[in-house]
Structures are given as C-alpha cells and as structure tokens.
Design a protein around this motif. Structure first.
Motif, PDB file in Angstrom:
ATOM      1  N   LEU A   1      84.403 106.910  68.281  1.00  0.00           N
ATOM      2  CA  LEU A   1      83.459 106.283  69.196  1.00  0.00           C
ATOM      3  C   LEU A   1      84.070 105.056  69.860  1.00  0.00           C
ATOM      4  N   PRO A   2      83.650 104.755  71.094  1.00  0.00           N
ATOM      5  CA  PRO A   2      84.135 103.546  71.764  1.00  0.00           C
ATOM      6  C   PRO A   2      83.400 102.312  71.236  1.00  0.00           C
ATOM      7  N   VAL A   3      83.733 101.912  70.032  1.00  0.00           N
ATOM      8  CA  VAL A   3      83.113 100.754  69.389  1.00  0.00           C
ATOM      9  C   VAL A   3      84.215  99.828  68.904  1.00  0.00           C
ATOM     10  N   ASN A   4      84.099  98.575  69.235  1.00  0.00           N
ATOM     11  CA  ASN A   4      85.015  97.574  68.689  1.00  0.00           C
ATOM     12  C   ASN A   4      84.505  97.241  67.289  1.00  0.00           C
ATOM     13  N   TRP A   5      85.084  97.884  66.296  1.00  0.00           N
ATOM     14  CA  TRP A   5      84.575  97.780  64.932  1.00  0.00           C
ATOM     15  C   TRP A   5      84.750  96.374  64.366  1.00  0.00           C
ATOM     16  N   THR A   6      85.841  95.705  64.727  1.00  0.00           N
ATOM     17  CA  THR A   6      86.045  94.335  64.251  1.00  0.00           C
ATOM     18  C   THR A   6      84.979  93.411  64.818  1.00  0.00           C
ATOM     19  N   LEU A   7      84.649  93.589  66.096  1.00  0.00           N
ATOM     20  CA  LEU A   7      83.610  92.766  66.719  1.00  0.00           C
ATOM     21  C   LEU A   7      82.251  93.063  66.085  1.00  0.00           C
ATOM     22  N   ALA A   8      81.999  94.308  65.764  1.00  0.00           N
ATOM     23  CA  ALA A   8      80.748  94.657  65.090  1.00  0.00           C
ATOM     24  C   ALA A   8      80.646  93.943  63.749  1.00  0.00           C
ATOM     25  N   SER A   9      81.740  93.923  63.016  1.00  0.00           N
ATOM     26  CA  SER A   9      81.746  93.286  61.703  1.00  0.00           C
ATOM     27  C   SER A   9      81.516  91.778  61.807  1.00  0.00           C
ATOM     28  N   THR A  10      82.233  91.131  62.708  1.00  0.00           N
ATOM     29  CA  THR A  10      82.086  89.679  62.839  1.00  0.00           C
ATOM     30  C   THR A  10      80.705  89.309  63.393  1.00  0.00           C
ATOM     31  N   THR A  11      80.168  90.107  64.308  1.00  0.00           N
ATOM     32  CA  THR A  11      78.835  89.829  64.843  1.00  0.00           C
ATOM     33  C   THR A  11      77.783  89.930  63.749  1.00  0.00           C
ATOM     34  N   ALA A  12      77.864  90.974  62.944  1.00  0.00           N
ATOM     35  CA  ALA A  12      76.904  91.144  61.853  1.00  0.00           C
ATOM     36  C   ALA A  12      76.975  89.979  60.876  1.00  0.00           C
ATOM     37  N   THR A  13      78.181  89.550  60.559  1.00  0.00           N
ATOM     38  CA  THR A  13      78.354  88.453  59.611  1.00  0.00           C
ATOM     39  C   THR A  13      77.766  87.163  60.150  1.00  0.00           C
ATOM     40  N   ARG A  14      77.994  86.899  61.432  1.00  0.00           N
ATOM     41  CA  ARG A  14      77.499  85.655  62.022  1.00  0.00           C
ATOM     42  C   ARG A  14      75.990  85.630  62.186  1.00  0.00           C
ATOM     43  N   LEU A  15      75.386  86.793  62.439  1.00  0.00           N
ATOM     44  CA  LEU A  15      73.944  86.847  62.669  1.00  0.00           C
ATOM     45  C   LEU A  15      73.142  87.075  61.395  1.00  0.00           C
ATOM     46  N   MET A  16      73.811  87.375  60.316  1.00  0.00           N
ATOM     47  CA  MET A  16      73.119  87.723  59.074  1.00  0.00           C
ATOM     48  C   MET A  16      72.325  86.544  58.531  1.00  0.00           C
ATOM     49  N   GLN A  17      71.078  86.783  58.135  1.00  0.00           N
ATOM     50  CA  GLN A  17      70.270  85.750  57.516  1.00  0.00           C
ATOM     51  C   GLN A  17      70.775  85.478  56.100  1.00  0.00           C
ATOM     52  N   PRO A  18      70.701  84.227  55.662  1.00  0.00           N
ATOM     53  CA  PRO A  18      71.120  83.942  54.279  1.00  0.00           C
ATOM     54  C   PRO A  18      70.149  84.565  53.288  1.00  0.00           C
ATOM     55  N   GLY A  19      70.651  84.853  52.119  1.00  0.00           N
ATOM     56  CA  GLY A  19      69.810  85.439  51.090  1.00  0.00           C
ATOM     57  C   GLY A  19      68.932  84.407  50.425  1.00  0.00           C
ATOM     58  N   PRO A  20      68.045  84.855  49.536  1.00  0.00           N
ATOM     59  CA  PRO A  20      67.148  83.921  48.842  1.00  0.00           C
ATOM     60  C   PRO A  20      67.931  82.987  47.926  1.00  0.00           C
ATOM     61  N   ARG A  21      67.392  81.813  47.729  1.00  0.00           N
ATOM     62  CA  ARG A  21      68.048  80.823  46.867  1.00  0.00           C
ATOM     63  C   ARG A  21      67.891  81.199  45.397  1.00  0.00           C
ATOM     64  N   THR A  22      68.956  80.993  44.646  1.00  0.00           N
ATOM     65  CA  THR A  22      68.913  81.184  43.203  1.00  0.00           C
ATOM     66  C   THR A  22      70.056  80.382  42.599  1.00  0.00           C
ATOM     67  N   THR A  23      70.086  80.286  41.302  1.00  0.00           N
ATOM     68  CA  THR A  23      71.146  79.533  40.645  1.00  0.00           C
ATOM     69  C   THR A  23      72.383  80.412  40.493  1.00  0.00           C
ATOM     70  N   PRO A  24      73.581  79.826  40.430  1.00  0.00           N
ATOM     71  CA  PRO A  24      74.790  80.627  40.202  1.00  0.00           C
ATOM     72  C   PRO A  24      74.700  81.473  38.940  1.00  0.00           C
ATOM     73  N   ALA A  25      74.109  80.916  37.895  1.00  0.00           N
ATOM     74  CA  ALA A  25      74.006  81.674  36.635  1.00  0.00           C
ATOM     75  C   ALA A  25      73.104  82.886  36.801  1.00  0.00           C
ATOM     76  N   ALA A  26      71.974  82.705  37.498  1.00  0.00           N
ATOM     77  CA  ALA A  26      71.054  83.823  37.707  1.00  0.00           C
ATOM     78  C   ALA A  26      71.681  84.883  38.601  1.00  0.00           C
ATOM     79  N   ALA A  27      72.407  84.450  39.616  1.00  0.00           N
ATOM     80  CA  ALA A  27      73.061  85.398  40.515  1.00  0.00           C
ATOM     81  C   ALA A  27      74.116  86.207  39.763  1.00  0.00           C
TER      82      ALA A  27
END
Length: 367
Positions: A28-54
């Motif tokens: 497919l005519p998709v810039n896969w690297t750009l797709a990856s970086t775009t997803a990473t930049r737009l991704m919402q952060p996950g819920p807060r938790t402690t390092p031990a719980a995670a």
C-alpha cells in the motif's frame, strides 16, 4: 520496533513519467514510519498508577496469557503439543508501533497499479498521517491483539495493552485479576486459531492481498456512489455504517473476496468470544457479570465516541462478535465442539456469510 519506510518497489518508471501499462507497485502507498510517529505523538497517556502496581499488572498479564491458552485448548481440543508462551505486555504507543508493522507485513504482497514516485510519496504521507490518527484513537481502547504477521520473525505476536486493561477494570468495576485473565482468553484463542490451523495464516493473507489487488479506479467507484447512497437511505431498521457503504461501492470481483474475508473475520471474532465464555466460572467466577458489563461498555460512549466508532467501522465489528458467537453456540449445541472444529479443516469448510446467519445451512453442507 520502528518499521522501515517501504520504497516504491515494483515500479521502474522514472519519477516524472507515468508508469507503463501493466506496471505495479507492491504494498500500500502508506508511509509506515510517519504512521507510527503520528500515532505515538497523538496517543493519549494511560491512567495513572504506581510503578509497583504497573509492574505487578504486567507480570500477571504475561502469566495469564500463557495460562489462558491452556484453558482454551481444554475447551476447544486444538493445539495439543504447542508451546504455551506468554504475551508481550505493552503500553499504548508500543502497541501502535506493532500494529503499524503488522499492517505493513500483511499488505506488502498487494499489487496496485503503479504511480509516479512523486505522487506516491504525497499519497503515502497523507495515508500515513491518517492511519496514525486512527491508531491513536484505537490505541486508547484496544485491550489486546493477536497479530499473525507480527513479531521479530513475522510468525505471530500476542499483545496485551496493560494501561487499557487497567482502565477498563476500573470503569467496569470488576475484579482485576479475573478481568485480565478473561481478556487473555479471547486473545489466546486468536493465537490458537492461527497456530493450530496450519493453512489459516496464508489463507487470510491471500484474501487481504487479493482484495487490495482488485482495487478499481476511483471513477468506477464514483459512478456507483449515487446508487449506493440511495440504497443506504432506503434501508429500514438497520443503521447505515461505513462497511455497508464500502460493500455497495465494490465491483463484483471485489465483493466476492470481501464476502469471504468478512465471513472469516466474523468467525474468528465470534469463536474467540464463544470460547472465552465457554471456559466458564470454574476459571473466571464472575464471567457472567464481566460479560454483561463489557457488552454494555461496547455499546456505550458519548455521542462523539459513538460517531467515531461508526465512521471507523467499529460498530460493524461489534456486530461481527455477536453473529460469529451465535453461530458457534448454535453449532456447538447441535454437534459439540468437535463438530464446530470442522470449520478449521480447510478453506472449503469455512462458513459463508449467509451460513453464519443460518448455522443449520452450514451443518447440512459439511454433513
């Protein structure tokens, strides 16, 4: 795991000259690297938790994924002798990068009409941004995934998204240990489908590649658009969705392949839903409560969220779960799990889309 940007393999035309008749571009005519970086930049952060719980959640989900497949094998009778392997437990961004790599691998065999390199570069950049935005939306919601084409060697990768499992546990107000195992049962079933059925992976890839390679010129689709819109408006009782419009815009050859692909994906999703509940309360005591609340969660969401899910075809996917699970239940009630396992004998024993809605027809056909 950063996927490389595929070049315009298969096209030997100079940049400024249209390709010769019959030339093709592979993938497919998709810039896969750009797709990856775009997803990473737009991704919402996950819920807060402690390092031990995670850390504890990650370890529990890794163990649960291997344990879940053992239960799935007992219920289905599939996969005896295969190794019981843990899942890769990821955060949201890592899942998006893995999803991009898997889609790249899955679609790399598609042959599309070749286009000049400047046009392909522009098209691939736009597609990369759009795909990245889509994955950023889904990345906050997906609980797990089995990618038959993922992993370092491309032979499959089971993934569980820990922040989303944690968030869903809280929103559903269910026992975290049971819910995590229940999620793993679904994804472990998908892994078993592809690892215990030798022909399934190539068959799935062939259907996807065939559908993409049959793409028609945009002018042909535009010519069918008015009739498609009128047909959607005339439908009663069922809300129109993107999948319905896509089907109406397909040519006869495309529609035939799409029907087979949709039938297979409906079976895979419904079978996984059926098995995860069939494992039963002996393994997940609160399975009935979890299923009821999770089903309500699938239907819920605000107006904007429901609109996005409809536009992205997620609503159609939810109907796949229900249709496929109902097929599996009815067949199992009639002939047992061993009878249901006949679907895995060959591509010819897979149910058609019509048979998924009328399991008795499939039973008569396969004897």
């Amino acid at each position: 795991m950063q996927p490389e940007t595929p070049g315009p393999a298969g096209s030997t035309a100079p940049d400024a000259v249209p390709p010769a008749s019959g030339a093709v571009d592979h993938g497919l005519p998709v810039n896969w690297t750009l797709a990856s970086t775009t997803a990473t930049r737009l991704m919402q952060p996950g819920p807060r938790t402690t390092p031990a719980a995670a850390s504890a959640l990650v370890e529990r989900l890794r163990a649960d994924s291997a344990r879940a497949e053992g239960h799935v094998r007992e219920v289905t009778g599939l996969g005896a002798g295969l190794p019981l392997l843990p899942a890769d437990v990821l955060d949201r961004a890592a899942w998006a990068r893995a999803a991009v790599a898997g889609m790249d691998a899955l679609t790399s065999g598609a042959e599309l009409p070749a286009s000049p390199r400047p046009l392909r570069a522009v098209t691939s950049a736009g597609a990369g941004v759009q795909l990245g935005a889509l994955l950023a939306y889904l990345g906050a919601r997906v609980l797990g995934q089995y990618d038959p084409f993922g992993g370092p060697d491309g032979t499959g990768r089971l993934m569980v998204v820990a922040p989303n499992v944690h968030a869903a546990t809280q929103s559903l107000d269910v026992d975290g240990a049971q819910f995590g195992l229940w999620v793993c049962l679904h994804e472990a079933t998908h892994r078993l489908q592809f690892t215990a059925v030798p022909w399934l992976r190539d068959h799935f890839a062939d259907l996807v590649g065939g559908l993409l390679s049959l793409q028609e010129p945009d002018t042909a689709k535009l010519a069918r658009l008015p009739d498609a819109i009128r047909s959607l408006r005339s439908e009663k009782g069922e809300p129109a969705d993107v999948l319905a419009l896509v089907e109406l815009l397909q040519g006869p050859e495309q529609r035939a392949v799409l029907d087979r692909l949709l039938a297979l994906s409906t079976l895979l999703e419904g079978h996984a839903d059926h098995v995860m509940d069939a494992v039963g309360p002996e393994v997940v005591p609160d399975v009935a409560t979890i299923r009821a609340r999770f089903t309500e969660r699938r239907r819920g969401g605000g107006l904007v969220d429901r609109l996005l899910r409809s536009l992205l075809g997620v609503e159609a996917k939810m109907r796949q779960y229900a249709v496929g699970a109902a097929f599996c239940r009815e067949v199992t009630d009639a002939v047992g799990m061993a009878g249901l396992n006949r679907v895995w004998e060959s591509p010819e024993t897979l149910p058609t889309r019509a048979e998924l809605a009328t399991p008795a027809d499939w039973l008569r056909r396969v004897g």
